[in-house]
Design a protein around this motif. Structure first.
Motif, PDB file in Angstrom:
ATOM      1  N   UNK A 248      27.888  43.328  21.083  1.00  0.00           N
ATOM      2  CA  UNK A 248      26.616  42.915  21.670  1.00  0.00           C
ATOM      3  C   UNK A 248      26.251  43.826  22.835  1.00  0.00           C
ATOM      4  N   UNK A 249      24.980  43.916  23.139  1.00  0.00           N
ATOM      5  CA  UNK A 249      24.503  44.721  24.269  1.00  0.00           C
ATOM      6  C   UNK A 249      25.146  44.221  25.563  1.00  0.00           C
ATOM      7  N   UNK A 250      25.501  45.157  26.413  1.00  0.00           N
ATOM      8  CA  UNK A 250      26.106  44.803  27.703  1.00  0.00           C
ATOM      9  C   UNK A 250      27.613  44.645  27.657  1.00  0.00           C
ATOM     10  N   UNK A 251      28.230  44.954  26.489  1.00  0.00           N
ATOM     11  CA  UNK A 251      29.696  44.849  26.374  1.00  0.00           C
ATOM     12  C   UNK A 251      30.357  46.078  26.989  1.00  0.00           C
ATOM     13  N   UNK A 252      31.367  45.850  27.830  1.00  0.00           N
ATOM     14  CA  UNK A 252      32.096  46.961  28.450  1.00  0.00           C
ATOM     15  C   UNK A 252      33.137  47.492  27.477  1.00  0.00           C
ATOM     16  N   UNK A 253      33.141  48.805  27.263  1.00  0.00           N
ATOM     17  CA  UNK A 253      34.095  49.474  26.385  1.00  0.00           C
ATOM     18  C   UNK A 253      34.698  50.657  27.143  1.00  0.00           C
ATOM     19  N   UNK A 254      35.942  50.974  26.860  1.00  0.00           N
ATOM     20  CA  UNK A 254      36.625  52.067  27.562  1.00  0.00           C
ATOM     21  C   UNK A 254      36.759  53.274  26.646  1.00  0.00           C
ATOM     22  N   UNK A 255      36.112  54.400  26.977  1.00  0.00           N
ATOM     23  CA  UNK A 255      36.257  55.610  26.147  1.00  0.00           C
ATOM     24  C   UNK A 255      37.697  56.129  26.203  1.00  0.00           C
ATOM     25  N   UNK A 256      38.204  56.623  25.077  1.00  0.00           N
ATOM     26  CA  UNK A 256      39.559  57.182  25.025  1.00  0.00           C
ATOM     27  C   UNK A 256      39.571  58.667  25.364  1.00  0.00           C
ATOM     28  N   UNK A 257      38.387  59.277  25.408  1.00  0.00           N
ATOM     29  CA  UNK A 257      38.315  60.713  25.655  1.00  0.00           C
ATOM     30  C   UNK A 257      38.071  61.515  24.392  1.00  0.00           C
ATOM     31  N   UNK A 258      38.101  60.850  23.230  1.00  0.00           N
ATOM     32  CA  UNK A 258      37.853  61.524  21.955  1.00  0.00           C
ATOM     33  C   UNK A 258      36.379  61.410  21.582  1.00  0.00           C
ATOM     34  N   UNK A 259      35.838  62.541  21.109  1.00  0.00           N
ATOM     35  CA  UNK A 259      34.435  62.529  20.679  1.00  0.00           C
ATOM     36  C   UNK A 259      34.267  63.420  19.461  1.00  0.00           C
ATOM     37  N   UNK A 260      33.478  62.943  18.523  1.00  0.00           N
ATOM     38  CA  UNK A 260      33.147  63.717  17.328  1.00  0.00           C
ATOM     39  C   UNK A 260      31.653  63.595  17.085  1.00  0.00           C
ATOM     40  N   UNK A 261      30.931  64.698  17.226  1.00  0.00           N
ATOM     41  CA  UNK A 261      29.496  64.673  17.015  1.00  0.00           C
ATOM     42  C   UNK A 261      28.812  63.692  17.939  1.00  0.00           C
ATOM     43  N   UNK A 262      28.076  62.738  17.353  1.00  0.00           N
ATOM     44  CA  UNK A 262      27.356  61.734  18.147  1.00  0.00           C
ATOM     45  C   UNK A 262      28.162  60.455  18.305  1.00  0.00           C
ATOM     46  N   UNK A 263      29.450  60.513  18.008  1.00  0.00           N
ATOM     47  CA  UNK A 263      30.291  59.320  18.129  1.00  0.00           C
ATOM     48  C   UNK A 263      31.359  59.531  19.200  1.00  0.00           C
ATOM     49  N   UNK A 264      31.687  58.454  19.890  1.00  0.00           N
ATOM     50  CA  UNK A 264      32.736  58.458  20.902  1.00  0.00           C
ATOM     51  C   UNK A 264      33.725  57.349  20.564  1.00  0.00           C
ATOM     52  N   UNK A 265      35.019  57.650  20.710  1.00  0.00           N
ATOM     53  CA  UNK A 265      36.030  56.631  20.444  1.00  0.00           C
ATOM     54  C   UNK A 265      36.174  55.750  21.675  1.00  0.00           C
ATOM     55  N   UNK A 266      36.200  54.434  21.448  1.00  0.00           N
ATOM     56  CA  UNK A 266      36.287  53.475  22.550  1.00  0.00           C
ATOM     57  C   UNK A 266      37.313  52.401  22.212  1.00  0.00           C
ATOM     58  N   UNK A 267      37.681  51.654  23.250  1.00  0.00           N
ATOM     59  CA  UNK A 267      38.581  50.512  23.065  1.00  0.00           C
ATOM     60  C   UNK A 267      37.998  49.327  23.813  1.00  0.00           C
ATOM     61  N   UNK A 268      38.009  48.154  23.147  1.00  0.00           N
ATOM     62  CA  UNK A 268      37.471  46.974  23.824  1.00  0.00           C
ATOM     63  C   UNK A 268      38.569  46.238  24.582  1.00  0.00           C
ATOM     64  N   UNK A 269      38.206  45.142  25.223  1.00  0.00           N
ATOM     65  CA  UNK A 269      39.148  44.400  26.068  1.00  0.00           C
ATOM     66  C   UNK A 269      40.248  43.719  25.263  1.00  0.00           C
ATOM     67  N   UNK A 270      40.069  43.637  23.935  1.00  0.00           N
ATOM     68  CA  UNK A 270      41.090  43.016  23.089  1.00  0.00           C
ATOM     69  C   UNK A 270      42.072  44.044  22.536  1.00  0.00           C
ATOM     70  N   UNK A 271      41.807  45.326  22.795  1.00  0.00           N
ATOM     71  CA  UNK A 271      42.688  46.377  22.297  1.00  0.00           C
ATOM     72  C   UNK A 271      42.213  47.009  21.018  1.00  0.00           C
ATOM     73  N   UNK A 272      41.072  46.540  20.485  1.00  0.00           N
ATOM     74  CA  UNK A 272      40.525  47.129  19.269  1.00  0.00           C
ATOM     75  C   UNK A 272      39.950  48.500  19.585  1.00  0.00           C
ATOM     76  N   UNK A 273      40.305  49.487  18.781  1.00  0.00           N
ATOM     77  CA  UNK A 273      39.857  50.863  19.012  1.00  0.00           C
ATOM     78  C   UNK A 273      39.017  51.311  17.820  1.00  0.00           C
ATOM     79  N   UNK A 274      37.863  51.903  18.115  1.00  0.00           N
ATOM     80  CA  UNK A 274      37.002  52.389  17.047  1.00  0.00           C
ATOM     81  C   UNK A 274      35.961  53.345  17.591  1.00  0.00           C
ATOM     82  N   UNK A 275      34.956  53.641  16.745  1.00  0.00           N
ATOM     83  CA  UNK A 275      33.958  54.653  17.080  1.00  0.00           C
ATOM     84  C   UNK A 275      32.576  54.008  17.192  1.00  0.00           C
ATOM     85  N   UNK A 276      31.863  54.416  18.264  1.00  0.00           N
ATOM     86  CA  UNK A 276      30.523  53.892  18.519  1.00  0.00           C
ATOM     87  C   UNK A 276      29.590  55.064  18.763  1.00  0.00           C
ATOM     88  N   UNK A 277      28.339  54.930  18.326  1.00  0.00           N
ATOM     89  CA  UNK A 277      27.362  55.991  18.544  1.00  0.00           C
ATOM     90  C   UNK A 277      27.057  56.126  20.045  1.00  0.00           C
TER      91      UNK A 277
END
Length: 282
Positions: A248-277
């Protein structure tokens, strides 16, 4: 009758403490098995050796409160010439035997100032006349092996303890040093320890190679980012990849430092790691 020139040539120049431009690490001082200073009613010379380390600039004293291990242990011994010879020879047996057998010791020591004399020292000095002698071994705390040795022997001190005595006076300024400087035997021991310390400091290039590199500073934690709109976290940097979760909008996510094109890898507060535009982040 010996000529004046011959007598002057026989007289040794006064011993001075070598100085180092940089410190080769920290040292923790320990007494060795051969504690000949007790024969003269003197206490442990650790305070003396600590003063030599400070005055020379070759080593810093280890601070146990730092929580870090010492770079080296500095083991000090003293006695008559034969006792110190035997103690150093014993050190050779446990620390240098493999190098000597393999032939690596001679090659290694040729690259060290004074290295040839160190091999000679390991072989023993010989001679029947007893003299005051001192030795210092530099030991690796990691494996207990002797990495450098120095020794000194004195028949008659060349050091003047009057008028401050320069760096030697600074070495003897403490309570222990004053006790040593107050007796002839103690003065001879001070000079013997200075010679032994100089033998160690002369091996500086070799010692520098043994100091472990400083641990890298921990990386700064990446700053948190916030989603600007409702979006999805994908399993890969591709809109067609599996959706791990909706965000949802306004959710805090922590970037891992990895980026590919227009996507950045992030991790949420639950430990889930994935890619967001990156277009959905602010």
């Amino acid at each position: 009758m010996a000529s004046t020139a011959a007598l002057a040539a026989d007289k040794e120049p006064p011993v001075t403490l070598n100085k180092c431009e940089t410190s080769y690490g920290t040292v923790a001082l320990v007494d060795g098995d051969t504690q000949g200073w007790t024969k003269y009613g003197l206490s442990s010379p650790r305070e003396l050796i600590a003063a030599m380390a400070r005055e020379s600039g070759c080593f810093a004293l280890h601070d146990p409160a730092s929580g870090k291990p010492a770079t080296f242990l500095m083991n000090v011994i003293a006695g008559d010439k034969e006792e110190v010879d035997q103690a150093i020879e014993k050190a050779k047996g446990v620390a240098m035997e493999g190098l000597v057998r393999s032939g690596a010791a001679s090659g290694m020591l040729r690259g060290i100032p004074g290295g040839g004399s160190m091999l000679g020292m390991f072989g023993g000095f010989g001679g029947k006349k007893k003299v005051v002698a001192a030795g210092i071994r530099l030991i690796s705390p990691a494996n207990g092996q002797t990495v450098a040795s120095g020794s000194g022997e004195v028949k008659k001190t060349t050091i003047s303890f009057g008028n401050g005595g320069g760096t030697i006076g600074a070495v003897a300024s403490g309570a222990t040093g004053a006790a040593y400087a107050g007796s002839k035997d103690g003065q001879m021991l001070i000079e013997a320890f200075v010679k032994a310390f100089n033998g160690i400091s002369a091996q500086g290039p070799s010692l520098a190679s043994l100091v472990p590199p400083p641990a890298p500073a921990p990386a700064a934690a990446p700053a948190a980012a916030t989603t600007a709109v409702d979006t999805k976290m994908h399993a890969a940097a591709d809109l067609k990849s599996a959706t791990l979760r909706t965000v949802r909008a306004g959710t805090a996510l922590t970037p891992t430092g990895q980026r590919q094109g227009l996507f950045v890898e992030v991790q949420d507060s639950f430990g889930t790691k994935g890619w967001v535009s990156v277009e959905d982040m602010r």
